[in-house]
Motif scaffolding. Structure first.
Motif, short mmCIF file in Angstrom:
data_model
loop_
_atom_site.label_atom_id
_atom_site.label_comp_id
_atom_site.label_asym_id
_atom_site.label_seq_id
_atom_site.Cartn_x
_atom_site.Cartn_y
_atom_site.Cartn_z
N LYS A 147 0.78 -1.33 0.10
CA LYS A 147 0.07 -0.07 -0.16
C LYS A 147 0.86 1.21 0.07
O LYS A 147 0.42 2.33 -0.78
N ASP A 148 1.99 1.23 0.75
CA ASP A 148 2.90 2.54 0.82
C ASP A 148 3.36 2.94 -0.61
O ASP A 148 3.41 4.11 -0.96
N PHE A 149 3.60 2.03 -1.49
CA PHE A 149 4.39 2.04 -2.81
C PHE A 149 3.29 2.14 -3.75
O PHE A 149 3.64 2.45 -4.98
N SER A 150 2.03 1.99 -3.63
CA SER A 150 1.12 1.80 -4.47
C SER A 150 0.85 2.95 -5.50
O SER A 150 0.38 2.73 -6.76
N ASP A 151 1.27 4.14 -5.08
CA ASP A 151 0.99 5.29 -5.89
C ASP A 151 2.18 5.81 -6.59
O ASP A 151 2.24 6.50 -7.21
N GLY A 152 3.27 5.12 -6.25
CA GLY A 152 4.74 5.44 -6.87
C GLY A 152 5.51 6.60 -6.40
O GLY A 152 6.59 6.91 -6.62
N VAL A 153 4.95 7.14 -5.29
CA VAL A 153 5.69 8.47 -4.61
C VAL A 153 6.81 8.11 -3.99
O VAL A 153 8.05 8.56 -3.94
N LEU A 154 6.85 6.98 -3.23
CA LEU A 154 7.98 6.45 -2.43
C LEU A 154 9.01 5.85 -3.41
O LEU A 154 10.13 6.12 -3.24
N LEU A 155 8.69 5.40 -4.32
CA LEU A 155 9.61 4.76 -5.26
C LEU A 155 10.31 6.07 -5.83
O LEU A 155 11.56 6.06 -6.31
N ALA A 156 9.57 7.06 -6.27
CA ALA A 156 10.29 8.36 -6.81
C ALA A 156 11.18 8.71 -5.88
O ALA A 156 12.39 9.34 -6.13
N GLU A 157 10.89 8.77 -4.57
CA GLU A 157 11.52 9.29 -3.77
C GLU A 157 13.13 8.44 -3.43
O GLU A 157 14.19 9.27 -3.24
N PHE A 204 19.74 9.83 -7.39
CA PHE A 204 19.74 10.79 -8.57
C PHE A 204 18.83 11.89 -8.44
O PHE A 204 17.70 12.01 -9.10
N PRO A 205 19.26 12.74 -7.51
CA PRO A 205 18.43 14.19 -7.19
C PRO A 205 17.97 14.84 -8.62
O PRO A 205 16.96 15.34 -8.55
N LYS A 206 18.75 15.06 -9.53
CA LYS A 206 18.47 15.92 -10.86
C LYS A 206 17.43 15.02 -11.90
O LYS A 206 17.05 15.59 -12.77
N THR A 207 17.27 13.51 -11.60
CA THR A 207 16.68 12.95 -12.49
C THR A 207 15.03 12.95 -12.06
O THR A 207 14.11 12.76 -13.05
N VAL A 208 14.61 13.02 -11.11
CA VAL A 208 13.37 13.15 -10.38
C VAL A 208 12.82 14.30 -9.97
O VAL A 208 13.67 15.13 -9.01
N GLU A 209 11.79 14.87 -10.51
CA GLU A 209 10.96 15.97 -9.84
C GLU A 209 9.92 15.63 -9.03
O GLU A 209 8.75 15.42 -9.47
N LEU A 210 10.02 15.48 -7.64
CA LEU A 210 9.12 14.96 -6.70
C LEU A 210 7.73 15.52 -6.73
O LEU A 210 6.77 15.04 -6.59
N HIS A 211 7.77 16.85 -7.05
CA HIS A 211 6.38 17.51 -7.08
C HIS A 211 5.51 17.12 -8.18
O HIS A 211 4.36 17.29 -8.21
N ASN A 212 6.12 16.47 -8.99
CA ASN A 212 5.09 15.81 -10.11
C ASN A 212 4.52 14.51 -9.78
O ASN A 212 3.37 13.99 -10.55
N ARG A 252 9.42 8.80 -17.78
CA ARG A 252 10.33 9.99 -17.34
C ARG A 252 11.56 9.48 -16.54
O ARG A 252 12.71 10.38 -16.59
N VAL A 253 11.37 8.45 -15.64
CA VAL A 253 12.48 8.25 -14.65
C VAL A 253 12.89 6.76 -15.13
O VAL A 253 14.11 6.73 -15.26
N LEU A 254 12.06 5.81 -14.93
CA LEU A 254 12.60 4.38 -14.89
C LEU A 254 13.35 4.02 -16.21
O LEU A 254 14.15 3.29 -16.15
N ARG A 255 12.79 4.56 -17.17
CA ARG A 255 13.07 4.25 -18.62
C ARG A 255 14.84 4.91 -18.60
O ARG A 255 15.46 4.56 -19.47
N LYS A 256 14.97 5.89 -18.10
CA LYS A 256 16.15 6.50 -18.24
C LYS A 256 17.30 5.47 -17.36
O LYS A 256 18.46 5.65 -17.41
N LEU A 257 16.93 4.86 -16.47
CA LEU A 257 17.72 3.76 -15.73
C LEU A 257 17.47 2.33 -16.44
O LEU A 257 17.97 1.41 -15.86
N ASP A 258 17.13 2.36 -17.75
CA ASP A 258 16.92 1.20 -18.21
C ASP A 258 16.02 0.11 -17.95
O ASP A 258 16.24 -1.11 -17.89
#
Length: 289
Positions: free
Chosen positions: A48-58, A64-72, A92-98
């Protein structure tokens, strides 16, 4: 039990799809890693904690602080909004990490399907290691530096606490009376937010036990050995333990595949024997006639 696997595509991305295998040894090591990363929510239920993707973005932002804009990526309760977060994060993020999540995996993540987010995090950790290695950096080094900075902040707070108690000087007011000087109030936490070191910010559990205990990895300092050196050596030991667990897991998988192949070979040999016996009987009948 359903989980994920990954395969290399022609475009170089690591495609994540659903499969039927999961290893609890890897799960134990994964929870230890997550507990070392600062997250904005208390740890309750990992699905449940990761179900909306916010924590994975964190997590990605931590390395990689420059790769993710958390406000999105805003917290969401509706499945539709959760999936939109995951699609945006995937594009926007995961595909940059292959790394590339299939539609089935994203739907399973948004619906909190058990053991799905764990495998996604395992694959993400592998891709983080690969990308950091290209940059000449190390995930364990980043984690060690963060732990050291947190220790330094705690030490500064403990040292400044007595000084703050003694700084309450009496100041004159217009009424002619004296009163303690006004101290600045601490930062107000957001709704549902818990300080990082608060006891309620518990770890993810497996069989009733938390996987990460700071007392295990942060040892008392010595007069002759710097604390940073001890933490660095401890991180190296953790990395070796992680490698050993993953290798043992691969060995068990290969042994399982060998058993399946042996069973299949026995079945095929039985079919061949039956076919040969049938051909021999048929040939004998033709000769008698």
């Amino acid at each position: 039990m359903e989980t994920l696997t990954f395969r290399r595509q022609l475009n170089g991305l690591t495609r994540v799809d659903m499969e039927e295998y999961f290893d609890d040894v890897e799960l134990e090591n994964l929870y230890q890693w997550i507990d070392r990363i600062p997250l904005s929510r208390p740890k309750k239920n990992i699905g449940k904690d990761f179900s909306d993707g916010v924590l994975l973005a964190e997590i990605v932002h931590h390395y990689f602080p420059k790769t993710v804009e958390l406000h999105n990526y805003s917290p969401a309760a509706a499945t539709k909004q959760k999936m939109e977060n995951w699609y945006l994060l995937n594009r926007r993020v995961l595909r940059k990490l292959d790394l590339d999540l299939s539609d089935e995996v994203i739907r399973a993540l948004a619906n909190c399907k058990p053991k799905v987010v764990e495998k996604v995090l395992m694959l993400l950790r592998l891709q983080i290691d690969k990308n950091l290695q290209r940059q000449g950096r190390s995930r364990l080094e980043i984690d060690a530096n963060f732990a050291q900075s947190m220790d330094q902040k705690e030490q500064k707070k403990s040292q400044s606490a007595p000084a703050a108690d003694n700084s309450q000087a009496l100041v004159p007011l217009k009424t002619g009376r004296t009163s303690p000087g006004k101290l600045s109030s601490p930062r107000k936490l957001g709704k549902g937010e818990i300080p990082h070191n608060h006891p309620d910010r518990s770890s993810y559990h497996f069989e009733g036990k938390g996987y990460f205990d700071p007392a295990i990895y942060i040892y008392p300092t010595s007069d002759n050995v710097p604390r940073s050196y001890l933490e660095e050596k401890e991180m190296e030991c953790m990395a070796k333990d992680e490698t050993i667990r993953m290798l043992n897991s691969k060995i068990r998988r290969l042994e399982h595949l060998l058993q399946l192949k042996d069973t299949r070979m026995l079945d095929l040999q039985g079919q061949i024997a039956r076919e040969q016996g049938l051909y021999y009987v048929t040939s004998r009948k033709h000769v008698v006639k």
